[in-house]
Design a protein around this motif. Sequence first.
Motif, PDB file in Angstrom:
ATOM      1  N   ILE A  35       0.877  -1.169   0.000  1.00 16.34           N
ATOM      2  CA  ILE A  35       0.000   0.000   0.000  1.00 16.34           C
ATOM      3  C   ILE A  35       0.909   1.212   0.000  1.00 16.34           C
ATOM      4  CG2 ILE A  35      -1.770   1.268   1.258  1.00 16.34           C
ATOM      5  CD1 ILE A  35      -2.436  -1.456   2.659  1.00 16.34           C
ATOM      6  N   ARG A  36       0.771   2.064  -1.015  1.00 19.72           N
ATOM      7  CA  ARG A  36       1.685   3.204  -1.105  1.00 19.72           C
ATOM      8  C   ARG A  36       0.981   4.417  -1.702  1.00 19.72           C
ATOM      9  NH1 ARG A  36       4.414   2.666  -6.544  1.00 19.72           N
ATOM     10  NH2 ARG A  36       3.289   0.940  -7.473  1.00 19.72           N
ATOM     11  N   LEU A  37       1.652   5.543  -1.588  1.00 23.57           N
ATOM     12  CA  LEU A  37       1.206   6.795  -2.200  1.00 23.57           C
ATOM     13  C   LEU A  37       2.190   7.153  -3.295  1.00 23.57           C
ATOM     14  CD1 LEU A  37       0.331   8.562   1.115  1.00 23.57           C
ATOM     15  CD2 LEU A  37      -1.303   8.119  -0.710  1.00 23.57           C
ATOM     16  N   VAL A  38       1.668   7.505  -4.459  1.00 19.34           N
ATOM     17  CA  VAL A  38       2.493   7.833  -5.617  1.00 19.34           C
ATOM     18  C   VAL A  38       2.295   9.309  -5.941  1.00 19.34           C
ATOM     19  CG1 VAL A  38       2.892   7.347  -8.050  1.00 19.34           C
ATOM     20  CG2 VAL A  38       2.299   5.494  -6.496  1.00 19.34           C
ATOM     21  N   HIS A  39       3.398  10.024  -6.155  1.00 19.20           N
ATOM     22  CA  HIS A  39       3.339  11.438  -6.513  1.00 19.20           C
ATOM     23  C   HIS A  39       3.648  11.601  -7.992  1.00 19.20           C
ATOM     24  CE1 HIS A  39       5.163  15.513  -6.949  1.00 19.20           C
ATOM     25  NE2 HIS A  39       4.022  15.811  -6.383  1.00 19.20           N
ATOM     26  N   ARG A  66       2.620  23.294  -2.993  1.00 16.76           N
ATOM     27  CA  ARG A  66       2.236  22.027  -2.361  1.00 16.76           C
ATOM     28  C   ARG A  66       3.427  21.236  -1.847  1.00 16.76           C
ATOM     29  NH1 ARG A  66      -2.311  19.997  -6.607  1.00 16.76           N
ATOM     30  NH2 ARG A  66      -3.769  21.671  -6.171  1.00 16.76           N
ATOM     31  N   LEU A  67       4.563  21.371  -2.512  1.00 15.71           N
ATOM     32  CA  LEU A  67       5.740  20.614  -2.104  1.00 15.71           C
ATOM     33  C   LEU A  67       6.821  21.550  -1.620  1.00 15.71           C
ATOM     34  CD1 LEU A  67       5.855  17.995  -4.968  1.00 15.71           C
ATOM     35  CD2 LEU A  67       4.977  17.691  -2.662  1.00 15.71           C
ATOM     36  N   PRO A  68       7.584  21.234  -0.627  1.00 20.18           N
ATOM     37  CA  PRO A  68       7.457  20.015   0.155  1.00 20.18           C
ATOM     38  C   PRO A  68       6.162  20.022   0.974  1.00 20.18           C
ATOM     39  CG  PRO A  68       9.069  21.457   1.163  1.00 20.18           C
ATOM     40  CD  PRO A  68       8.642  22.100  -0.125  1.00 20.18           C
ATOM     41  N   LEU A  69       5.658  18.836   1.261  1.00 21.34           N
ATOM     42  CA  LEU A  69       4.418  18.700   2.023  1.00 21.34           C
ATOM     43  C   LEU A  69       4.568  19.314   3.401  1.00 21.34           C
ATOM     44  CD1 LEU A  69       3.287  15.043   1.262  1.00 21.34           C
ATOM     45  CD2 LEU A  69       2.141  17.136   0.559  1.00 21.34           C
ATOM     46  N   LYS A  70       3.475  19.862   3.884  1.00 25.01           N
ATOM     47  CA  LYS A  70       3.437  20.431   5.221  1.00 25.01           C
ATOM     48  C   LYS A  70       2.718  19.453   6.150  1.00 25.01           C
ATOM     49  CE  LYS A  70       3.730  24.322   2.527  1.00 25.01           C
ATOM     50  NZ  LYS A  70       4.104  23.993   1.185  1.00 25.01           N
ATOM     51  N   PRO A  71       2.948  19.580   7.473  1.00 27.22           N
ATOM     52  CA  PRO A  71       2.246  18.713   8.426  1.00 27.22           C
ATOM     53  C   PRO A  71       0.732  18.935   8.337  1.00 27.22           C
ATOM     54  CG  PRO A  71       4.059  19.851   9.485  1.00 27.22           C
ATOM     55  CD  PRO A  71       3.912  20.442   8.118  1.00 27.22           C
ATOM     56  N   PRO A  72      -0.083  17.960   8.610  1.00 23.00           N
ATOM     57  CA  PRO A  72       0.242  16.609   9.064  1.00 23.00           C
ATOM     58  C   PRO A  72       0.526  15.636   7.922  1.00 23.00           C
ATOM     59  CG  PRO A  72      -2.123  16.867   9.096  1.00 23.00           C
ATOM     60  CD  PRO A  72      -1.545  18.191   8.652  1.00 23.00           C
ATOM     61  N   PRO A 112      -7.698  16.541  -0.189  1.00 25.55           N
ATOM     62  CA  PRO A 112      -8.518  17.578  -0.844  1.00 25.55           C
ATOM     63  C   PRO A 112      -8.419  18.945  -0.169  1.00 25.55           C
ATOM     64  CG  PRO A 112      -9.753  15.551  -0.682  1.00 25.55           C
ATOM     65  CD  PRO A 112      -8.491  15.346   0.115  1.00 25.55           C
ATOM     66  N   ASP A 113      -8.456  18.997   1.165  1.00 26.37           N
ATOM     67  CA  ASP A 113      -8.327  20.274   1.867  1.00 26.37           C
ATOM     68  C   ASP A 113      -6.947  20.874   1.656  1.00 26.37           C
ATOM     69  OD1 ASP A 113     -10.894  20.056   2.849  1.00 26.37           O
ATOM     70  OD2 ASP A 113     -10.262  19.160   4.746  1.00 26.37           O
ATOM     71  N   TYR A 114      -5.937  20.029   1.655  1.00 28.89           N
ATOM     72  CA  TYR A 114      -4.566  20.492   1.436  1.00 28.89           C
ATOM     73  C   TYR A 114      -4.428  21.109   0.046  1.00 28.89           C
ATOM     74  CZ  TYR A 114       0.557  20.305   1.491  1.00 28.89           C
ATOM     75  OH  TYR A 114       1.884  20.628   1.456  1.00 28.89           O
ATOM     76  N   ARG A 115      -5.025  20.451  -0.958  1.00 24.42           N
ATOM     77  CA  ARG A 115      -4.972  20.961  -2.338  1.00 24.42           C
ATOM     78  C   ARG A 115      -5.650  22.316  -2.451  1.00 24.42           C
ATOM     79  NH1 ARG A 115      -7.438  16.377  -5.764  1.00 24.42           N
ATOM     80  NH2 ARG A 115      -8.354  18.201  -6.694  1.00 24.42           N
ATOM     81  N   GLU A 158       0.114  15.780  -7.943  1.00 28.21           N
ATOM     82  CA  GLU A 158      -0.984  15.059  -7.303  1.00 28.21           C
ATOM     83  C   GLU A 158      -0.439  13.811  -6.622  1.00 28.21           C
ATOM     84  OE1 GLU A 158      -4.246  15.777  -6.972  1.00 28.21           O
ATOM     85  OE2 GLU A 158      -3.984  17.672  -8.039  1.00 28.21           O
ATOM     86  N   PHE A 159      -1.140  13.366  -5.588  1.00 31.43           N
ATOM     87  CA  PHE A 159      -0.831  12.099  -4.938  1.00 31.43           C
ATOM     88  C   PHE A 159      -1.990  11.154  -5.180  1.00 31.43           C
ATOM     89  CE2 PHE A 159       2.147  14.677  -2.632  1.00 31.43           C
ATOM     90  CZ  PHE A 159       3.189  13.816  -2.352  1.00 31.43           C
ATOM     91  N   SER A 160      -1.672   9.894  -5.383  1.00 34.47           N
ATOM     92  CA  SER A 160      -2.720   8.897  -5.551  1.00 34.47           C
ATOM     93  C   SER A 160      -2.353   7.638  -4.779  1.00 34.47           C
ATOM     94  CB  SER A 160      -2.932   8.579  -7.031  1.00 34.47           C
ATOM     95  OG  SER A 160      -1.733   8.141  -7.611  1.00 34.47           O
TER      96      SER A 160
END
Length: 195
Positions: free
Chosen positions: A34-38, A131-137, A120-123, A42-44
């Motif tokens: 299970i992973r997240l791909v950038h 958007r990058l680098p990602l911010k917390p959380p 979605p809220d982050y976007r 976008e991340f999926s």
Amino acid sequence: FASLQIRPRVVPSLNLTEGEIAYIAGIIDGEGCIRLVHRNHEFSLRLSVSNTNFALVEWLRDKIGGSVHHHHKATFRHRASKSWQCSTLPTRALLELALPFFIVKRRHAELALAFYAGWPDYRERYPIGQRLPLKPPLSSILGELRSLNHRGPSNVGIAPSQPIALHPLNPGGQGAVREVPGRLIPAPHAQIRER
């Protein structure tokens, strides 16, 4: 371009029995990732299972969707294997259904669902260039998921004591690890008493 129609993104309803969901959760626990791909800002979510039993990976494709690819060719030491891969929407639906049945990949699934719930809220908050680098959380969720998926000697499998409460399926942080002097106990087995 006037005739171009964009289909709305609808989460598929998977027509699976409870036994099939538990079986698939076991397959993912043992053979899955299970992973997240950038890609393209976008991340999926991605779910994959590799196996030498071609009937198994094709059954997963038939039941859930996705695609099957040749993973490794046969060598004198290894048999040929195929890989089943599934994209964001069916992966999200399956992870939500299988969450109670996961043992090994429970934390992976919780993190992936928490990230996807917050994306979605982050976007909306951050435009593409920010958007990058990602911010917390989201940055800490992605970092923990990557460390769980890391191969080789490390602290793999040791989850932090902080539960994730970002996802509605995980309001109390089920799957988090409770610290006991000298060892860590996963939450599903936290009721076991010390001897």
